[in-house]
Design an enzyme around this catalytic site. Sequence first.
Site, PDB file in Angstrom:
ATOM      1  N   GLU A   1      15.482  26.286  96.095  1.00 26.37           N
ATOM      2  CA  GLU A   1      14.938  25.694  94.872  1.00 26.37           C
ATOM      3  C   GLU A   1      15.986  25.587  93.777  1.00 26.37           C
ATOM      4  OE1 GLU A   1      11.636  26.743  91.399  1.00 26.37           O
ATOM      5  OE2 GLU A   1      11.664  27.900  93.262  1.00 26.37           O
TER       6      GLU A   1
ATOM      7  N   ASP B   1      13.582  34.494  88.161  1.00 31.71           N
ATOM      8  CA  ASP B   1      12.997  33.542  89.107  1.00 31.71           C
ATOM      9  C   ASP B   1      14.028  32.978  90.075  1.00 31.71           C
ATOM     10  OD1 ASP B   1      11.178  31.903  90.373  1.00 31.71           O
ATOM     11  OD2 ASP B   1      11.170  30.371  88.835  1.00 31.71           O
TER      12      ASP B   1
ATOM     13  N   GLU C   1       1.152  31.758  85.784  1.00 28.50           N
ATOM     14  CA  GLU C   1       1.293  30.297  85.792  1.00 28.50           C
ATOM     15  C   GLU C   1      -0.049  29.593  86.004  1.00 28.50           C
ATOM     16  OE1 GLU C   1       5.879  29.717  87.200  1.00 28.50           O
ATOM     17  OE2 GLU C   1       4.375  29.806  88.798  1.00 28.50           O
TER      18      GLU C   1
END
Length: 675
Positions: free
Chosen positions: A372, A344, A271
């Site tokens: 999240e 993820d 990332e």
Amino acid sequence: MRHIKFLYIIFLLSLISCGSADTGNAAKGTISWLPYASTDKGQVCVDEGISSPTIDIACRELRGHWDGAPVNIHRTTDGDAIGKNGFAISQSDSQVDIYAPDDLGILYGVYALLRNPELGRDGRVEESPFYDLRLLNHWDNLNGTIERGYAGKSLWKWEELPDSVSPRYEEYARANAAIGINGAVLNNVNASPKILSEEYLKKVAVLADIFRPYGIKVYLSVNFASPMVLDSLPTADPLNPEVVKWWTGKADEIYSLIPDFGGFLVKANSEGQPGPMDFGRTHADGANMLAEALKPHDGVVMWRAFVYSPADADRAKQAYLEFQPLDGKFADNVIIQIKNGPVDFQPREPYSPLFSAMAQTDVMAEFQITQEYLGHANHLAYLAPMWTEFFDYVQPFDAIAGVANIGDDDNWTGHPLAQANWYAFGRLAWNPQLTSTQIADEWLSMALVDKARTPEDVYESLLGMFDTSREAVVDYMMPLGLHHLFAFGHHYGPEPWCDVEGARPDWLPKYYHRADSIGLGFDRSPSGSNAVGQYPEPLRSQLASVETCPEEFLLWFHHVPWSHRMKSGNTLWEELCIAYQRGVEKVEEYQQTWEKAEPYISPELYADVETRLATQLKDAKWWRDACLQYFAQYSKMPIPAEIASEMRPLEELMKIHLPITNYKSPTPALLDSLR
């Protein structure tokens, strides 16, 4: 029972106002599993020669919070039998004996006794931690924000350190020691090189001094390009002698300030983060260079395997493809940190196949405690069932980490019931054989209600609410193996239609659900991406077939026809509709459970959770309405009339865009105004 009573009283006065600036109530800020009320009655006798700051803490906890029989503390030479940092407890009506081979084991034994005053009454009980490293990873930034944090700003007040020290730092250490956590990575894996500057290392040293007596080492996330940023080196090539010299000197500097520093956590070539591959080197080259710098000080490198290239290949395969060929090439003080699933932190994922593929390399699991992908601070989602599901597939490995859900909110974790996830992570890191129900029972009876004074049916309903809450989230968000259907960026709310110009395909839901007129799901079978080929037999063959793949992972591994018959006899489409509706109905059931528990819960806490459950129900319907109507465009099959009659139009739902960031959770008021 006295222990439970005073925890209950204190908890009813605390964990109430998320983000409140009011500090008038001295009980605010408490951590639900810690004792606070003082008895000043505990009698403690310590064997001659046992003395340290850690022992002082153990004695202080007993003298302040234990009102049972006198406690005798013994140092045992039987360390091999009990285990490092382990303890044994036995008690009678006249005395309690705690044995441990080291000071930290004694402290853990004290906290275990305070947590369960009957421990050892039916015979000697021995415990020792399953993993040597049991860490929290804080994704805290130096500016006070927390990436994927939903409980306020960072606990670490860098601008005030080292001169001003918050009392919460020691309370944090106390809370972690009480559940066996022994390490904390203080900063975000998307690390600022600034954390390694002399200015910040002196601040870190203050925290390390506070944590040390509680057995908690500090670790730092480091930016691989730090030599270039901090000291203008022309390269960060891990084989360059000047780079090696820089990291060796930096390690020496750190240990001169923090003698028990734990080591580095590294996110590299992921990332946009810099890493050894930028210089034509491998992950092993980069990790081993850092490991060599830390080795003289007994430090470790935790090198994250969260990598994925922008290629068209299946993202779920990327970690395996990059790291498995490097098995056996890492130094012995390198640990590869692997997310529990291959993508993820989704509400449900199969385990990452990399855990089965690194036989010659130490590996550690990375869980996400912060929610999240599970409704941020607005949804009740008790995560122990997710983690115990993982342990059913994967054992053993070498260490464990959890991405923390802790911030500076009065209640520490945003949602006042989310402390249960911090607690559950610590308990499972200590003993992964515990069940999610056992841990929920422990937490509820310490933190939420007095079990002895709560009607059995009410208590059992609360316990059931916790234990089924994660499955309910899976049902109303992404059942049957669906994944990554979230709104872009902030990951709150559904957007299976999401299409952002310029975004990588593997950042968008369509990459994962692959809905078309034939069916739904990502084909990872041998005829598709063959991600199943990364799993060992016999699991590989089980996952490869639509007929034998566990249905909770069906759409993860297969593109399944809408008319496919499930084990229930329903078609895939019918089963999908049932699951989404079941998730909604479970949240409605939780509202009823909470209402029945009102007489046994403080008014402030009750009102707070009541509001969040109302938000969760609206969100569950939002997910159901959006996903079923969107997928119905492809299935061409009807949504059951009883569900469709209360749905909001898809066109209306597709216009919702929440103005939130990665660092904040939407408030119920904001959601109501926009949704």
